[in-house]
Design an enzyme around this catalytic site. Structure first.
Site, mmCIF file in Angstrom:
data_model
loop_
_atom_site.group_PDB
_atom_site.id
_atom_site.type_symbol
_atom_site.label_atom_id
_atom_site.label_comp_id
_atom_site.label_asym_id
_atom_site.label_seq_id
_atom_site.Cartn_x
_atom_site.Cartn_y
_atom_site.Cartn_z
ATOM 1 N N SER A 1 0.870 -1.166 0.000
ATOM 2 C CA SER A 1 0.000 0.000 0.000
ATOM 3 C C SER A 1 0.904 1.212 0.000
ATOM 4 C CB SER A 1 -0.879 0.037 1.252
ATOM 5 O OG SER A 1 -1.676 -1.126 1.343
ATOM 6 N N CYS A 2 0.458 2.285 -0.632
ATOM 7 C CA CYS A 2 1.207 3.538 -0.619
ATOM 8 C C CYS A 2 0.201 4.659 -0.434
ATOM 9 C CB CYS A 2 1.983 3.722 -1.927
ATOM 10 S SG CYS A 2 2.964 5.247 -1.969
#
Length: 129
Positions: A107-108
């Protein structure tokens, strides 16, 4: 059994938390900001920051007896999502250099602020096989 993981090859915690916890089959790292553990310095360049955070994670995972290839999930927190391409390229280089068989799930997210006003922070989960 829960074991606290600590290494001098990654920066010490700057608050009431630990570098990582080993749950037997899982190692969960705390978020790693790009502090050089030997000097305490923080690079200004986002690519260098990404590399340092990843190297800090590597040191912690290795202290737990695992390798980068055992990392199954990361979360990247960035102050400016306009840096996504540069961070992504360094992230890809790091995992390829460390012979990861694929890439971890990831995830970013963009955040307003991070400790020490760094540009990013990365945390990881590794699995003991």
């Amino acid at each position: 059994m829960t074991t606290v993981i600590h290494t001098d090859k990654a920066p010490a915690a700057i608050g009431p938390y630990i570098q990582a916890v080993d749950l037997g089959n899982l190692v969960l790292t705390s978020g790693q900001i790009p502090v050089n553990p030997a000097t305490g310095e923080i690079a200004t360049d986002i690519v260098a920051q990404a590399r340092q955070s990843l190297e800090n994670i590597k040191a912690i995972v290795e202290q737990a007896g695992l390798t980068v290839s055992d990392i199954v999930k990361t979360t990247v927190f960035v102050k400016d999502l306009n840096h996504f391409a540069a961070v992504n390229a360094e992230y890809e280089r790091f995992f390829q250099e460390n012979n990861h068989p694929t890439f971890p799930a990831r995830s970013c997210v963009e955040v307003a602020r991070l400790p020490k006003d760094v540009g990013l922070e990365i945390e990881a989960i590794a699995v003991r096989k």
